[in-house]
Design a protein around this motif. Sequence first.
Motif, short mmCIF file in Angstrom:
data_model
loop_
_atom_site.label_atom_id
_atom_site.label_comp_id
_atom_site.label_asym_id
_atom_site.label_seq_id
_atom_site.Cartn_x
_atom_site.Cartn_y
_atom_site.Cartn_z
N GLN A 1 -8.87 6.12 -0.96
CA GLN A 1 -9.21 5.18 -1.71
C GLN A 1 -9.22 3.80 -1.15
OE1 GLN A 1 -9.19 5.73 -5.06
NE2 GLN A 1 -8.82 8.14 -4.69
N ARG A 2 -10.52 3.47 -0.74
CA ARG A 2 -10.72 2.08 0.18
C ARG A 2 -10.91 1.01 -1.13
NH1 ARG A 2 -14.33 3.48 5.12
NH2 ARG A 2 -12.96 4.95 6.12
N ASP A 3 -11.14 1.36 -2.24
CA ASP A 3 -11.28 0.14 -3.13
C ASP A 3 -9.84 -0.43 -3.61
OD1 ASP A 3 -13.80 0.60 -3.37
OD2 ASP A 3 -13.65 2.16 -5.05
N LEU A 4 -8.81 0.20 -3.48
CA LEU A 4 -7.33 -0.13 -3.75
C LEU A 4 -7.02 -1.09 -2.52
CD1 LEU A 4 -6.27 2.98 -5.50
CD2 LEU A 4 -6.65 0.88 -6.62
N LEU A 5 -7.32 -0.27 -1.19
CA LEU A 5 -6.88 -1.03 -0.03
C LEU A 5 -7.42 -2.26 0.32
CD1 LEU A 5 -6.86 2.06 2.42
CD2 LEU A 5 -4.87 0.95 1.67
N LEU B 1 -0.84 7.78 -6.22
CA LEU B 1 -1.93 8.81 -5.75
C LEU B 1 -1.52 10.11 -5.52
CD1 LEU B 1 -3.81 6.59 -3.39
CD2 LEU B 1 -4.38 6.98 -5.78
N TYR B 2 -0.16 10.39 -4.76
CA TYR B 2 0.19 11.64 -4.58
C TYR B 2 1.67 11.84 -5.37
CZ TYR B 2 0.39 15.45 -1.09
OH TYR B 2 0.47 16.55 -0.53
N PRO B 3 1.68 12.33 -6.36
CA PRO B 3 3.11 12.55 -7.02
C PRO B 3 4.34 13.07 -6.31
CG PRO B 3 1.36 13.81 -8.24
CD PRO B 3 0.82 13.47 -6.87
N GLU B 4 4.08 13.80 -5.14
CA GLU B 4 5.27 14.46 -4.24
C GLU B 4 5.98 13.16 -3.61
OE1 GLU B 4 4.06 17.49 -1.88
OE2 GLU B 4 3.47 18.77 -3.36
N TYR C 1 -0.21 11.54 3.15
CA TYR C 1 0.15 10.58 2.37
C TYR C 1 -0.75 9.24 2.94
CZ TYR C 1 4.75 12.38 0.93
OH TYR C 1 5.58 13.06 0.66
N LEU C 2 -1.02 9.32 4.26
CA LEU C 2 -1.84 8.10 4.51
C LEU C 2 -3.43 8.54 4.52
CD1 LEU C 2 -0.29 7.34 7.98
CD2 LEU C 2 -0.11 5.91 5.93
N ARG C 3 -3.73 9.85 4.32
CA ARG C 3 -5.16 10.26 4.13
C ARG C 3 -5.49 10.08 2.51
NH1 ARG C 3 -4.46 15.37 4.95
NH2 ARG C 3 -5.29 15.42 6.83
N CYS C 4 -4.46 10.02 1.66
CA CYS C 4 -4.61 9.61 0.29
C CYS C 4 -4.91 8.10 0.20
CB CYS C 4 -3.32 9.76 -0.42
SG CYS C 4 -3.19 11.55 -0.75
N LEU C 5 -4.25 7.31 0.97
CA LEU C 5 -4.68 5.96 1.20
C LEU C 5 -6.06 5.64 1.51
CD1 LEU C 5 -1.14 4.22 2.23
CD2 LEU C 5 -2.48 3.76 0.15
N ILE C 6 -6.38 6.28 2.78
CA ILE C 6 -7.47 5.92 3.25
C ILE C 6 -8.83 6.28 2.36
CG2 ILE C 6 -9.10 6.35 5.17
CD1 ILE C 6 -6.72 6.51 7.06
N PRO D 1 0.76 -1.32 0.11
CA PRO D 1 0.05 -0.15 0.12
C PRO D 1 0.71 1.37 -0.21
CG PRO D 1 -0.02 -1.08 2.14
CD PRO D 1 0.77 -1.95 1.45
N LEU D 2 2.11 1.25 0.47
CA LEU D 2 2.83 2.14 0.54
C LEU D 2 3.43 2.61 -1.02
CD1 LEU D 2 4.90 1.98 3.72
CD2 LEU D 2 2.99 3.37 3.59
N GLU D 3 3.55 1.54 -1.65
CA GLU D 3 3.91 1.93 -2.89
C GLU D 3 2.66 2.49 -3.71
OE1 GLU D 3 7.33 -1.34 -4.41
OE2 GLU D 3 5.19 -1.85 -4.50
N LEU D 4 1.46 2.44 -3.50
CA LEU D 4 0.48 3.01 -4.15
C LEU D 4 0.32 4.71 -3.84
CD1 LEU D 4 -2.63 0.65 -3.35
CD2 LEU D 4 -1.62 0.95 -5.59
N VAL D 5 0.80 5.08 -2.75
CA VAL D 5 1.12 6.45 -2.37
C VAL D 5 1.72 7.02 -3.61
CG1 VAL D 5 1.70 8.20 -0.80
CG2 VAL D 5 1.17 5.99 0.06
N GLU D 6 2.61 6.67 -4.22
CA GLU D 6 3.37 7.20 -5.45
C GLU D 6 2.43 7.65 -6.58
OE1 GLU D 6 6.70 5.08 -6.58
OE2 GLU D 6 7.56 4.87 -4.46
#
Length: 564
Positions: A86-90, A39-42, A79-84, A32-37
């Motif tokens: 997108q719950r379909d990806l999590l 969702l969040y380009p920075e 970063y963690l807000r972007c993950l939460i 899931p941490l790799e998905l942050v790249e």
Amino acid sequence: MIWAEIKILMLNPLSHPVRKSFLSYNKTIWGPLELVEKLYPEAEEIGASVRDLPGLKTPLGRARAWLRLALMQKKMADYLRCLIIQRDLLSEFYEYHALMMEEEGAVIVGLLVGLNVIDANLCVKGEDLDSQVGVIDFSMYLKNEEDIGNKERNVQIAAILDQKNYVEELNRQLNSTVSSLHSRVDSLEKSNTKLIEELAIAKNNIIKLQEENHQLRSENKLILMKTQQNLEVTKVDVETELQTYKHSRQGLDEMYNEARRQLRDESQLRQDVENELAVQVSMKHEIELAMKLLEKDIHEKQDTLIGLRQQLEEVKAINIEMYQKLQSSEDGLKEKNEIIARLEEKTNKITVAMRQLEQRLQQAEKAQMEAEDEDKKYLQECQSKSDSLQKQISQKEKQLVQLETDLKIEKEWRQTLQEDLQKEKDALSHLRNETQQIISLKKEFLNIQDENQQLKKVHHEQEQALQELGSKLSESKLKIEDIKEANKALQGLVWLKDKEATHCKLCEKEFSLSKRKHHCRNCGEIFCNACSDNELPLPSSPKPVRVCDSCHALLIQRCSSNLP
């Protein structure tokens, strides 16, 4: 201490009856941490730096390094807000009952915003992040008695922190200056490209001007050559004339004096002719200007004719549409009148049926009354014959039951007829509304007819205006032909200018829009239409031309005197 809490939150199992890990069985926290790249380009810089670290071998170690870098960037909560979100990806990585899939995960991410206050300087290189630390040593974060007394060390730490803040502010200022410089560079590049384009255009213009200069110089050289040749020819002629003059000078003094006088007279005549030529040239220019103005007027009138024809076509199209609407409304009126006639016939039939039913009801009531009277008579007369009468009474009761059933049926039928009547009345009211609408449509149609008549009047007026314009155009064309003929005829005459003449020369009336100016083709003076409505053929033009009254009388006298 906060770092330890984050690791416990992210890695330890949930407090659930079935003890399962925070992630699913075959996944790690690095997924899931790799998905942050994405969702969040920075976060791409953190991912790239984590992959470039040499000592990391396991995904758990990469996740720990990623978390430390996110803390140092102060963007862990983002970063963690972007993950939460997108719950379909999590759902690919977490169980349905995991903390990150529930609402408590959003609360914890909100609490992580408080970590942005802390300036974290964590060492990532050289540490063994792949192996899990069993016991966390909090002794580094506890205060000792020696540290309380050690004020110098605290002062040094405060100075270092101040230096760090100062360096961060400098870095921000430098970033802002770099961005402003980049914008300036972009604007300068744009202006440079514009200047290059303008320079190229200027170079092209200079080349064209140089070519024109060369052409003009070549033309100037040709003119100089021609003038020199003409001068040489004239010099030769003058020399020959001088030689002949010298030979004949002794015997031709008197002839010379006479020739000199003739030269003076001819020079004077030449000056007069040149003045007349100048006047004729000016008149010619004025005539050309008048021709151009007349041509412009003709073109403008042609444009107006085209516009009026387009308006006529639009009016015709509107008339056709209104006629079609009128026909459709008349057809609708006919259909609705037929429907109204049918409904009136149905209502008449229903009223006749109601009357028949009322007559039947009255007859049945009379029969019932007669039967009751007969029953009473039979009861009074035949009390002794009760057995026989009971049979008759039973029969009569049956007849009464039948009559009551017939009455009920007739009542129900009457109710149905009343409902049908109500429906027909509703239909009639609806048709009346439609007739009112049709009446309003008739009124609109009459209004449209009035507008159509007005448009026809406008059309007729426009046609008359077009006819007048056509006649004026034909007159203007004839005037142009007259001017052309007059120009040919008056090449040797001096015409009076229009600006100089304000009154007619004969009647001395002032010129206006109704009283126009007209030139006499014989004398060149300006007269009104009444004083110059004569036409005669002149020697310069075989066709009859406009002539004033005085010139007309003179020419007629000359013609009569020339006749034998």
